[in-house]
Design an enzyme around this catalytic site. Structure first.
Site, short mmCIF file in Angstrom:
data_model
loop_
_atom_site.label_atom_id
_atom_site.label_comp_id
_atom_site.label_asym_id
_atom_site.label_seq_id
_atom_site.Cartn_x
_atom_site.Cartn_y
_atom_site.Cartn_z
N ASP A 254 42.69 50.16 38.07
CA ASP A 254 41.48 49.38 38.24
C ASP A 254 41.68 48.10 37.42
OD1 ASP A 254 38.80 48.65 38.75
OD2 ASP A 254 38.23 49.46 36.79
N ASP A 256 38.90 45.46 36.09
CA ASP A 256 37.94 45.19 35.01
C ASP A 256 37.73 46.43 34.13
OD1 ASP A 256 37.45 42.56 35.99
OD2 ASP A 256 36.24 43.44 37.59
N GLN A 298 35.75 43.86 44.39
CA GLN A 298 35.31 42.53 43.96
C GLN A 298 34.15 42.07 44.84
OE1 GLN A 298 35.94 41.01 41.23
NE2 GLN A 298 37.34 42.61 40.58
N ARG A 357 36.17 49.61 50.11
CA ARG A 357 35.50 49.60 48.83
C ARG A 357 35.63 50.98 48.17
NH1 ARG A 357 31.76 47.05 45.62
NH2 ARG A 357 30.13 48.37 44.75
N ASP A 383 38.20 53.22 34.72
CA ASP A 383 37.18 53.40 33.67
C ASP A 383 35.81 53.75 34.27
OD1 ASP A 383 36.63 50.93 34.84
OD2 ASP A 383 35.80 50.12 32.98
ZN LIG Z 1 35.97 46.42 51.51
#
Ligand SMILES: [Zn+2]
Length: 633
Positions: A254, A256, A298, A357, A383
């Protein structure tokens, strides 16, 4: 396709390699006891490229002597010696009459192992005039960089040196080209011209230039250090294993909270700051067979906080900062979407219910196809709950980190927990419990007793549950039926403890004894699952049943602390930790839980007396003692 010619630029001297190689051309410097040139020739032959023109310079007679006409490899080799130095492109221009159709260019000082037919197919499908092999490397700051668009069309050349403020994608010209004769007229005749500096950047827009990105092995042997690295990589088999023909494992990351500080909807490059151990963690992955691949949601795009171009600038910042610390990413995959449509400021084009996603697995699957990844051997490090769910759904081993959002939102447990990316990367790449597993395997097969019972005891934060999960995972892969029992589920809730109790009372050791005896008699055991974050029982019910388990793994602080528990075990493992490391680990752990420094110091003092000193004596009962992992950068 197979009549494609290859031009090898073998004019370089090995002077920078030091006195040992000064008297031979760089092409003849040995790797694994075989000249680099021979490795290249054998690779060409493997992919059906048997027609080679060798451009030599100084000491050309040595190369000619070595190659002859190529018949000893079943190839056709022509050596052309040019006494006048013309640069890489100038030398190719000088032999243009000998070229028919598209041709491959290799540099004589690059060790490579890649599927060349795949490269040629890419070149042909796109009707490319000029295809450059590109890859991320661990020193982009002093490499010739190339930019490409989403269709892999080259959009810019950035030869070194680079301005210190420049942020770039880590995509380096690896000095392997497939060229069409259409570019030859753009090379000035009889002058010193170089492909990277003088030719490619000046080709007209009417020509089609493409970048072929690969995670395969390409490294020049230009310095003694690099030659030594290549030598090591060759001997370890790493060079061959990197070929696209073989699947490779990956560590999916990941972004962030794992690589950079979590700021919430980061959407400007200046908000991007690396976490302290991130570069060291990525470097650790780079030094192994694992690929490092970012998988990131994002939604800032769908929310219209920034554009795709701005997001790519953020990723360029990430790659530049990592590159400065000699760390590289093998891929960056992001989902720009968000499912909740209907806000006035949104970007409706991206407000869709997509398949990429997280926790959906679309990005992982795309990366697996692009990079030929062995998902069953791969990890997801994150995280947040979406990371763990995505990793589970894709069949990966999951690792939760106690940095960033610290998985505090997560109702699902990762397979392992670590403090930061560096710790996780060390665990993944070093496989530190490998020997313990082998000891166990031998003891298990020699014993014949089923179920075979393993007790893992030792102080808190000594790595018991990581070890227990690791062993269970490996045993299950071998087809064993494993029942894992966590003694934490017997812990008294925080509010029912009192300061005079020692560790045995806190774990309700009598309950454990009777419950385990019932379990081994075939009874079902129900407990309230202990939440290590809240330090209390939850509403989730834990159900233990022996069934047809062939192995039972019991892990917990007190697993070796009572004679009755020890007598049940066929193998006793003690996880040992010294008091300094314990204090460091406990501090980090309770900071993650939200305790302040003062409360942690009090807790440490109390634990020293009521737990640590008692438990550390248990090592005398163990068949094996396993030392706590200490990964400090
Ligand atoms: Zn997507």
């Amino acid at each position: 396709m197979n009549n494609i010619q290859t031009v090898i630029l073998a004019g370089g001297l090995g002077t920078r390699l030091g006195p040992a190689w000064a008297a031979i051309p760089k092409s003849l410097v040995p790797i694994g006891g075989k000249p680099l040139l021979e490795h290249q020739l054998l690779l060409l032959k493997r992919y059906g490229l048997q027609d080679v023109i060798l451009l030599t310079g100084h000491l050309s007679e040595k190369i000619e002597q070595f190659c002859g006409d190529g018949s000893r490899w079943g190839m056709r080799i022509t050596c052309v010696c040019d006494s006048q130095p013309l640069g890489t492109a100038g030398a190719v221009r000088a032999i243009s009459e000998q070229l028919s159709g598209d041709f491959v260019v290799l540099y004589g000082d690059v060790m490579l192992n890649m599927n060349l037919q795949r490269l040629l197919a890419f070149h042909k499908e796109r009707m490319s005039d000029c295809t450059l092999v590109l890859h991320p490397n661990n020193h982009p700051f002093d490499s010739d960089l190339v930019a490409i668009n989403a269709e892999s069309r080259i959009t810019g050349f950035f030869p070194k040196p680079h301005h210190s403020s420049m942020c770039y994608r880590n995509l380096v010209n690896a000095a392997v080209y497939v060229l069409s004769p259409r570019i030859l007229p753009y090379i000035t005749k009889d002058t010193m011209v170089d492909f990277g500096k003088d030719v490619f950047p000046r080709l007209p827009d009417t020509l089609r230039l493409y970048g072929y990105t690969t995670r395969e092995y390409l490294k020049d042997i230009g310095t003694p250090e690099r030659r030594e690295e290549v030598e090591q990589d060759y001997r370890s088999g790493r060079i061959e294993r990197a070929n696209f023909d073989y699947k490779r494992p990956a560590v999916f990351l990941d972004r962030d909270g794992v690589i950079n500080e979590e700021v919430g909807l980061l959407h400007r490059p200046e908000q991007f700051a690396l976490l302290p151990h991130a570069a060291a963690g990525v470097r650790k992955i780079n030094a192994s067979d694992y690929l490092a691949v970012v998988i990131s949601n994002q939604s800032v795009i769908a929310r219209n906080l920034c554009t795709i171009a701005e997001l790519e600038r953020i990723h360029n910042t990430m790659e530049t900062l990592l590159g400065q610390e000699r760390a590289k990413l093998d891929g960056i995959y992001y989902c720009p979407h968000h499912p909740d449509a209907g806000y006035p400021e949104e970007n409706p084009q991206y407000k869709i219910n997509c398949t990429c996603r997280k926790p959906k697995t679309g990005l992982v699957e795309r990366a697996a196809r692009d990079l030929n990844i062995a998902l069953e051997d791969s990890f997801f490090v994150g995280d947040a709950e979406t990371d763990i769910l995505c990793g589970h759904a894709a069949g990966l081993t999951t690792i939760g980190l106690r940095c960033g959002r610290g998985c505090k939102d997560s109702a699902v447990e990762p397979d392992y927990f670590f403090d930061d990316l560096y710790e996780a990367a060390c665990f993944i790449t070093e496989d530190p419990y490998h020997d313990v597993y082998h000891y166990l395997e031998t003891a298990f097969s020699q014993s014949g007793k089923r179920p075979f019972i393993i007790a893992i005891g030792g102080n808190s934060r000594s790595g018991k549950s990581v070890l227990a999960r690791y062993l269970a995972k490996k045993l299950r892969r071998q087809g064993e039926k494993v029942l894992s029992v966590a003694l934490d589920n017997w812990l008294l809730p925080k509010q029912r403890r009192n300061p005079s109790q020692d560790v045995l009372a806190r774990f309700q050791i009598q309950h454990i004894e009777t419950d385990l005896q019932r379990l081994f008699r075939g009874e079902d055991i129900y407990l309230r699952k202990y939440d290590q974050f809240l330090r209390e029982g939850t509403d989730t019910v834990v159900h233990y049943r022996l069934g047809d388990a062939t192995i039972v793994i019991i892990d917990g602080v007190v697993a070796l602390a009572a004679a009755s528990l020890r007598s049940m075990a066929d193998l006793k493992i003690f996880c040992s930790i010294d008091s300094t490391l314990l204090a460091k680990r406990v501090t980090r752990f309770y900071l993650w839980k939200g305790l302040d420094q003062y409360a942690i110091e009090e807790l440490l003092k109390e634990r020293q007396r009521s737990e640590y000193d008692i438990i550390k004596e248990n090592d005398q009962y163990a068949d094996i003692i396993v030392n706590a992992l200490d990964y400090s950068v």
